[in-house]
Design a protein around this motif. Structure first.
Motif, PDB file in Angstrom:
ATOM      1  N   VAL A  64      33.849  12.717  66.857  1.00 27.26           N
ATOM      2  CA  VAL A  64      32.854  11.657  66.662  1.00 27.26           C
ATOM      3  C   VAL A  64      33.560  10.323  66.444  1.00 27.26           C
ATOM      4  O   VAL A  64      33.198   9.313  67.054  1.00 27.26           O
ATOM      5  CB  VAL A  64      31.902  11.986  65.493  1.00 27.26           C
ATOM      6  CG1 VAL A  64      31.017  10.791  65.146  1.00 27.26           C
ATOM      7  CG2 VAL A  64      31.045  13.204  65.828  1.00 27.26           C
ATOM      8  N   ASN A  65      34.587  10.314  65.604  1.00 26.44           N
ATOM      9  CA  ASN A  65      35.343   9.089  65.360  1.00 26.44           C
ATOM     10  C   ASN A  65      35.964   8.557  66.645  1.00 26.44           C
ATOM     11  O   ASN A  65      35.906   7.356  66.923  1.00 26.44           O
ATOM     12  CB  ASN A  65      36.419   9.332  64.300  1.00 26.44           C
ATOM     13  CG  ASN A  65      37.214   8.083  64.013  1.00 26.44           C
ATOM     14  OD1 ASN A  65      38.232   7.830  64.650  1.00 26.44           O
ATOM     15  ND2 ASN A  65      36.740   7.302  63.060  1.00 26.44           N
ATOM     16  N   SER A  66      36.548   9.422  67.443  1.00 26.44           N
ATOM     17  CA  SER A  66      37.188   9.006  68.690  1.00 26.44           C
ATOM     18  C   SER A  66      36.177   8.452  69.688  1.00 26.44           C
ATOM     19  O   SER A  66      36.484   7.506  70.413  1.00 26.44           O
ATOM     20  CB  SER A  66      37.955  10.176  69.305  1.00 26.44           C
ATOM     21  OG  SER A  66      39.055  10.516  68.495  1.00 26.44           O
ATOM     22  N   ILE A  67      34.987   9.014  69.725  1.00 24.11           N
ATOM     23  CA  ILE A  67      33.939   8.488  70.604  1.00 24.11           C
ATOM     24  C   ILE A  67      33.515   7.110  70.115  1.00 24.11           C
ATOM     25  O   ILE A  67      33.422   6.162  70.897  1.00 24.11           O
ATOM     26  CB  ILE A  67      32.736   9.448  70.665  1.00 24.11           C
ATOM     27  CG1 ILE A  67      33.117  10.755  71.367  1.00 24.11           C
ATOM     28  CG2 ILE A  67      31.547   8.783  71.377  1.00 24.11           C
ATOM     29  CD1 ILE A  67      32.077  11.854  71.231  1.00 24.11           C
ATOM     30  N   ARG A 107      28.106   4.661  66.791  1.00 25.42           N
ATOM     31  CA  ARG A 107      28.232   4.288  65.377  1.00 25.42           C
ATOM     32  C   ARG A 107      26.937   3.638  64.869  1.00 25.42           C
ATOM     33  O   ARG A 107      26.434   3.987  63.801  1.00 25.42           O
ATOM     34  CB  ARG A 107      29.407   3.347  65.153  1.00 25.42           C
ATOM     35  CG  ARG A 107      29.482   2.865  63.695  1.00 25.42           C
ATOM     36  CD  ARG A 107      30.726   2.064  63.411  1.00 25.42           C
ATOM     37  NE  ARG A 107      31.844   2.997  63.395  1.00 25.42           N
ATOM     38  CZ  ARG A 107      33.060   2.730  63.843  1.00 25.42           C
ATOM     39  NH1 ARG A 107      33.345   1.546  64.337  1.00 25.42           N
ATOM     40  NH2 ARG A 107      34.014   3.625  63.792  1.00 25.42           N
ATOM     41  N   GLU A 108      26.398   2.710  65.637  1.00 23.67           N
ATOM     42  CA  GLU A 108      25.175   2.013  65.225  1.00 23.67           C
ATOM     43  C   GLU A 108      24.004   2.981  65.076  1.00 23.67           C
ATOM     44  O   GLU A 108      23.237   2.908  64.110  1.00 23.67           O
ATOM     45  CB  GLU A 108      24.828   0.909  66.219  1.00 23.67           C
ATOM     46  CG  GLU A 108      25.799  -0.253  66.206  1.00 23.67           C
ATOM     47  CD  GLU A 108      27.065  -0.038  67.032  1.00 23.67           C
ATOM     48  OE1 GLU A 108      27.304   1.083  67.542  1.00 23.67           O
ATOM     49  OE2 GLU A 108      27.836  -1.009  67.166  1.00 23.67           O
ATOM     50  N   LEU A 109      23.873   3.899  66.031  1.00 24.48           N
ATOM     51  CA  LEU A 109      22.788   4.884  65.959  1.00 24.48           C
ATOM     52  C   LEU A 109      22.974   5.809  64.760  1.00 24.48           C
ATOM     53  O   LEU A 109      22.012   6.138  64.057  1.00 24.48           O
ATOM     54  CB  LEU A 109      22.727   5.689  67.260  1.00 24.48           C
ATOM     55  CG  LEU A 109      22.289   4.906  68.491  1.00 24.48           C
ATOM     56  CD1 LEU A 109      22.599   5.685  69.762  1.00 24.48           C
ATOM     57  CD2 LEU A 109      20.811   4.570  68.416  1.00 24.48           C
ATOM     58  N   GLU A 112      20.584   6.126  61.220  1.00 24.23           N
ATOM     59  CA  GLU A 112      19.994   7.392  60.766  1.00 24.23           C
ATOM     60  C   GLU A 112      20.565   7.836  59.420  1.00 24.23           C
ATOM     61  O   GLU A 112      20.242   8.922  58.930  1.00 24.23           O
ATOM     62  CB  GLU A 112      20.240   8.488  61.807  1.00 24.23           C
ATOM     63  CG  GLU A 112      19.533   8.246  63.118  1.00 24.23           C
ATOM     64  CD  GLU A 112      18.037   8.430  63.026  1.00 24.23           C
ATOM     65  OE1 GLU A 112      17.582   9.282  62.233  1.00 24.23           O
ATOM     66  OE2 GLU A 112      17.325   7.711  63.748  1.00 24.23           O
ATOM     67  N   ASN A 113      21.439   7.002  58.836  1.00 26.62           N
ATOM     68  CA  ASN A 113      22.060   7.297  57.545  1.00 26.62           C
ATOM     69  C   ASN A 113      22.840   8.618  57.569  1.00 26.62           C
ATOM     70  O   ASN A 113      22.744   9.425  56.649  1.00 26.62           O
ATOM     71  CB  ASN A 113      21.012   7.297  56.426  1.00 26.62           C
ATOM     72  CG  ASN A 113      21.640   7.122  55.061  1.00 26.62           C
ATOM     73  OD1 ASN A 113      22.683   6.494  54.927  1.00 26.62           O
ATOM     74  ND2 ASN A 113      21.012   7.690  54.050  1.00 26.62           N
ATOM     75  N   LEU A 114      23.598   8.807  58.641  1.00 30.41           N
ATOM     76  CA  LEU A 114      24.405  10.017  58.798  1.00 30.41           C
ATOM     77  C   LEU A 114      25.881   9.677  58.684  1.00 30.41           C
ATOM     78  O   LEU A 114      26.318   8.621  59.139  1.00 30.41           O
ATOM     79  CB  LEU A 114      24.165  10.638  60.180  1.00 30.41           C
ATOM     80  CG  LEU A 114      22.772  11.145  60.499  1.00 30.41           C
ATOM     81  CD1 LEU A 114      22.674  11.471  61.978  1.00 30.41           C
ATOM     82  CD2 LEU A 114      22.463  12.365  59.661  1.00 30.41           C
ATOM     83  N   SER A 115      26.644  10.595  58.139  1.00 28.21           N
ATOM     84  CA  SER A 115      28.096  10.448  58.148  1.00 28.21           C
ATOM     85  C   SER A 115      28.621  10.985  59.479  1.00 28.21           C
ATOM     86  O   SER A 115      27.905  11.673  60.218  1.00 28.21           O
ATOM     87  CB  SER A 115      28.726  11.244  56.999  1.00 28.21           C
ATOM     88  OG  SER A 115      28.578  12.635  57.234  1.00 28.21           O
ATOM     89  N   GLN A 116      29.878  10.686  59.760  1.00 27.91           N
ATOM     90  CA  GLN A 116      30.484  11.251  60.966  1.00 27.91           C
ATOM     91  C   GLN A 116      30.475  12.775  60.884  1.00 27.91           C
ATOM     92  O   GLN A 116      30.238  13.448  61.885  1.00 27.91           O
ATOM     93  CB  GLN A 116      31.916  10.743  61.137  1.00 27.91           C
ATOM     94  CG  GLN A 116      32.000   9.310  61.580  1.00 27.91           C
ATOM     95  CD  GLN A 116      33.426   8.837  61.766  1.00 27.91           C
ATOM     96  OE1 GLN A 116      34.376   9.457  61.280  1.00 27.91           O
ATOM     97  NE2 GLN A 116      33.582   7.728  62.474  1.00 27.91           N
ATOM     98  N   ALA A 117      30.709  13.321  59.700  1.00 24.56           N
ATOM     99  CA  ALA A 117      30.711  14.775  59.527  1.00 24.56           C
ATOM    100  C   ALA A 117      29.331  15.360  59.787  1.00 24.56           C
ATOM    101  O   ALA A 117      29.213  16.439  60.386  1.00 24.56           O
ATOM    102  CB  ALA A 117      31.198  15.134  58.124  1.00 24.56           C
ATOM    103  N   ASP A 118      28.274  14.664  59.340  1.00 25.50           N
ATOM    104  CA  ASP A 118      26.903  15.139  59.585  1.00 25.50           C
ATOM    105  C   ASP A 118      26.623  15.207  61.081  1.00 25.50           C
ATOM    106  O   ASP A 118      26.081  16.205  61.579  1.00 25.50           O
ATOM    107  CB  ASP A 118      25.873  14.207  58.944  1.00 25.50           C
ATOM    108  CG  ASP A 118      25.918  14.191  57.432  1.00 25.50           C
ATOM    109  OD1 ASP A 118      26.361  15.188  56.824  1.00 25.50           O
ATOM    110  OD2 ASP A 118      25.497  13.162  56.849  1.00 25.50           O
TER     111      ASP A 118
END
Length: 70
Positions: free
Chosen positions: A35-38, A11-13, A17-23
């Motif tokens: 991604v959310n589960s990780i 999440r921090e990384l 990088e200004n990325l969404s989970q979808a990105d």
């Protein structure tokens, strides 16, 4: 000896990088839910996905995932 993932910096990384989970999911070829589960620690990724995450963020698996011996 058994190794257990005790946390991660995904999440921090991603936020740095200004990325969404979808990105991030699209870049890795996984679902946003993965991604959310990780990020929340509900899912430990496969070795291949852990390596892909580390490479994406130009770091090492050890920097992304906190591992302890059990």
């Amino acid at each position: 000896m058994e190794l257990v993932v005790t946390g991660n910096l995904v999440r921090e990384l991603r936020v740095a990088e200004n990325l969404s989970q979808a990105d991030l999911a699209a870049a890795l070829g996984v679902s946003r839910q993965t991604v959310n589960s990780i990020e929340t620690g509900r899912y430990t990724p496969s070795l291949a996905l852990a390596i892909a995450l580390a490479r994406f963020f130009a770091t090492t698996v050890e920097e992304v995932f906190h591992v302890a011996e059990r």
